[in-house]
Design an enzyme around this catalytic site. Sequence first.
Site, short mmCIF file in Angstrom:
data_model
loop_
_atom_site.label_atom_id
_atom_site.label_comp_id
_atom_site.label_asym_id
_atom_site.label_seq_id
_atom_site.Cartn_x
_atom_site.Cartn_y
_atom_site.Cartn_z
N HIS A 67 73.74 20.43 41.07
CA HIS A 67 72.73 19.63 40.38
C HIS A 67 72.81 19.83 38.87
O HIS A 67 71.83 19.57 38.17
CB HIS A 67 71.33 20.01 40.88
CG HIS A 67 71.12 19.69 42.33
ND1 HIS A 67 71.02 20.67 43.30
CD2 HIS A 67 71.00 18.51 42.99
CE1 HIS A 67 70.83 20.11 44.48
NE2 HIS A 67 70.82 18.80 44.33
N HIS A 68 73.97 20.27 38.36
CA HIS A 68 74.08 20.44 36.91
C HIS A 68 73.96 19.11 36.19
O HIS A 68 73.60 19.05 35.01
CB HIS A 68 75.40 21.12 36.55
CG HIS A 68 76.60 20.24 36.64
ND1 HIS A 68 77.17 19.88 37.85
CD2 HIS A 68 77.34 19.61 35.69
CE1 HIS A 68 78.20 19.09 37.63
NE2 HIS A 68 78.32 18.90 36.33
N LYS A 73 76.66 12.65 43.50
CA LYS A 73 77.48 11.49 43.86
C LYS A 73 78.55 11.91 44.85
O LYS A 73 79.20 12.94 44.67
CB LYS A 73 78.17 10.94 42.59
CG LYS A 73 78.93 9.64 42.82
CD LYS A 73 78.00 8.47 42.70
CE LYS A 73 78.69 7.15 42.96
NZ LYS A 73 78.98 6.93 44.38
N LYS A 97 85.73 16.87 40.33
CA LYS A 97 86.35 15.57 40.06
C LYS A 97 85.56 14.83 38.98
O LYS A 97 86.13 14.30 38.01
CB LYS A 97 86.38 14.76 41.35
CG LYS A 97 87.28 13.56 41.33
CD LYS A 97 87.26 12.85 42.67
CE LYS A 97 87.81 13.72 43.77
NZ LYS A 97 87.91 13.02 45.07
N ASP A 102 84.86 13.33 33.12
CA ASP A 102 83.64 13.11 32.31
C ASP A 102 82.73 12.03 32.87
O ASP A 102 82.21 11.19 32.13
CB ASP A 102 84.02 12.79 30.86
CG ASP A 102 84.65 13.97 30.14
OD1 ASP A 102 84.19 15.10 30.36
OD2 ASP A 102 85.61 13.77 29.38
N LYS A 109 78.49 14.97 49.16
CA LYS A 109 79.29 14.33 50.21
C LYS A 109 78.43 14.22 51.46
O LYS A 109 77.52 15.03 51.67
CB LYS A 109 80.56 15.14 50.53
CG LYS A 109 81.72 14.28 51.01
CD LYS A 109 82.35 13.49 49.86
CE LYS A 109 83.56 12.71 50.31
NZ LYS A 109 84.21 12.03 49.18
N SER A 365 82.94 3.77 40.42
CA SER A 365 81.60 3.82 41.01
C SER A 365 80.56 4.07 39.92
O SER A 365 79.45 3.53 39.96
CB SER A 365 81.52 4.92 42.08
OG SER A 365 82.07 4.48 43.30
#
Length: 473
Positions: A67-68, A73, A97, A102, A109, A365
């Site tokens: 959660h940084h 995602k 990833k 960036d 997941k 995405s």
Amino acid sequence: MDSVESHGSKFLADVHYYFDKAASYTKLSEGLLTQIKVSNSVYKMKFPVKIGDKIEVIEGIRVQHSHHKQPTKGGIRFAETVDEDEVKALATLMTFKCAVVDVPFGGAKGGVRINPNLYKVDELERITRRYTTELIRKNLIGPGIDVPAPDYGTGPREMAWIADTYAAIKYEEADALACVTGKPVGQGGIRGRKEATGLGVFFGIREALCDKSITDSLGLSTGIEGKRFIVQGLGNVGYHSALFCQQGGGIIVGIAEREGGIYNENGLDTEAVFKHRNETGSILNYTGAKNYEHGNEVLELACDILIPAALENQIHAGNAGKIKAKVVAEGANGPTTKEAEEILLARNILIIPDLYLNSGGVTVSYFEWLKNLSHVRFGRMGKRLEELNYRRIVEAIESQTGKGLSPAQRQLIIHGAEEVDLVRSGLEEAMVSAFNEVNEIKRSKNIPDLRTAAFVSGIQKIAVSYELMGIWP
């Protein structure tokens, strides 16, 4: 421990091994490194779905690794192999990833433990919508919370079901479409998303082969043109990777799939093989190619670049010593085991790692998410104005020189950027910048391989986020 559990556990152990190896090149505290390494939350569920005239209990999972950055995602896969450790490993890779290229997301997941081929379309829809409802009930999905995407066994159709379910329940949210990416274009998706991962693989390979110091160390000439490729997997990623590499001047000599493999040292036409498989149900017996009963045999044949674009653990201790490629470009997640990597590196085979190379999907995405939040198609505001200005420039040059352009030349010059042009441009920028950054870390820290350097890049960026949060001084 059964085979599914051992598969997931091995995958997670390998990811943690790569992390620990990279962490040794940083000066971060043990506590901070532990926080960056572990999965922050794991939610497992079982829910009933009516299948035919029976009730079937389906198992699902969602892992939020970090959660940084928020939202988190990561894709949702439908597969019988889905288990907690596998999903943790994939969520961990998603974190790094995103950091490497960036993209401002934390990693996540999800998975549903089914074989989608055994269900009818309406049954898959019920399973997908019920899984989505479970995520909503636990506040594990939302434009600013957690944004899923397609993965193995899912695609735009499933993402459309998820978006529709979320919008029906969260009807008051204006940004509801941003709860998931990889949707069909007509339902909030973005042009260029389908081919994004494969195009990113192409950009990454191209960038690596532009570096003369890399190609010299491998005994290769620079550039993609004339290089021989073998691709494992003719799904979305493998097909587009092969297609763009072929269009860039590469020669696709081998393709491997679950039903077997084909090889032709003079080259295969990617589109024709894809069409042949759609018509016959198999890549085998393609005109002019030699058949191989086991697809993995093709991985060991002569080529310059091998692109494993199927599932994890495809290159292992048993076949790594037989790989003849000089570059292994990881289009899939975790296709190379830790033991195989050690063998490949000892043989001076370059590995372009998954957490960089297949990040094209999450990059685009991100663009789709931004589009959904802004409620406007990229290119819509400026395309016509760009074309008007370009046309004025062309007309001014023609009037001054007295020389006219052909209709084709004129159209090429005055073409204004459409959504797909902007998406591909943004993807190329992300892949080129990230490779150069990772390669510079590799050189400056004297790191022996690109995977470790990519993890170092991700670790350092995530550490900065935690420091800005005031958790660590």
